[in-house]
Motif scaffolding. Sequence first.
Motif, mmCIF file in Angstrom:
data_model
loop_
_atom_site.group_PDB
_atom_site.id
_atom_site.type_symbol
_atom_site.label_atom_id
_atom_site.label_comp_id
_atom_site.label_asym_id
_atom_site.label_seq_id
_atom_site.Cartn_x
_atom_site.Cartn_y
_atom_site.Cartn_z
ATOM 1 N N LEU A 85 32.101 42.844 45.155
ATOM 2 C CA LEU A 85 30.807 42.474 45.726
ATOM 3 C C LEU A 85 29.660 42.961 44.830
ATOM 4 O O LEU A 85 28.672 42.223 44.628
ATOM 5 C CB LEU A 85 30.647 43.067 47.136
ATOM 6 N N LYS A 86 29.810 44.144 44.273
ATOM 7 C CA LYS A 86 28.783 44.665 43.361
ATOM 8 C C LYS A 86 28.665 43.784 42.122
ATOM 9 O O LYS A 86 27.565 43.540 41.634
ATOM 10 C CB LYS A 86 29.106 46.107 42.960
ATOM 11 N N GLU A 87 29.797 43.303 41.614
ATOM 12 C CA GLU A 87 29.765 42.407 40.461
ATOM 13 C C GLU A 87 29.077 41.089 40.812
ATOM 14 O O GLU A 87 28.324 40.539 40.006
ATOM 15 C CB GLU A 87 31.189 42.114 39.966
ATOM 16 N N ILE A 88 29.311 40.599 42.019
ATOM 17 C CA ILE A 88 28.714 39.331 42.441
ATOM 18 C C ILE A 88 27.187 39.454 42.525
ATOM 19 O O ILE A 88 26.467 38.569 42.071
ATOM 20 C CB ILE A 88 29.299 38.880 43.799
ATOM 21 N N VAL A 89 26.720 40.555 43.095
ATOM 22 C CA VAL A 89 25.274 40.699 43.300
ATOM 23 C C VAL A 89 24.557 41.257 42.077
ATOM 24 O O VAL A 89 23.331 41.323 42.066
ATOM 25 C CB VAL A 89 24.931 41.536 44.568
ATOM 26 N N GLY A 90 25.307 41.661 41.084
ATOM 27 C CA GLY A 90 24.681 42.010 39.820
ATOM 28 C C GLY A 90 24.589 43.441 39.526
ATOM 29 O O GLY A 90 23.929 43.945 38.719
#
Length: 94
Positions: free
Chosen positions: A89-94
């Motif tokens: 999720l952290k990778e998705i949101v940047g």
Amino acid sequence: MGTALFDELIHAPNRLKICALLAPVASLEFSVLREHLDVSDSVLSKHIKPLEEAGYVAINKSASEGRVRTWLSLSAAGRKAFKGHVDALKEIVG
């Protein structure tokens, strides 16, 4: 990508909250989870069942003061899956 792995099973809002509540503690009583999520026993049970079947959540029951108390904890596999999901999720949101 490391350990990041989006997990469809954990991603459902109530299951994500269950994992988030269990992650920082050794275990929590069923009633405490129910109160934090503000859901009925049956709704909480329906979300715990697939987590248990996947091996992410361990359930322990013990008798106390004449009643059975249910305690839940994240298994090692559950902790790994939750961390991987949060990382994804952290990778998705940047």
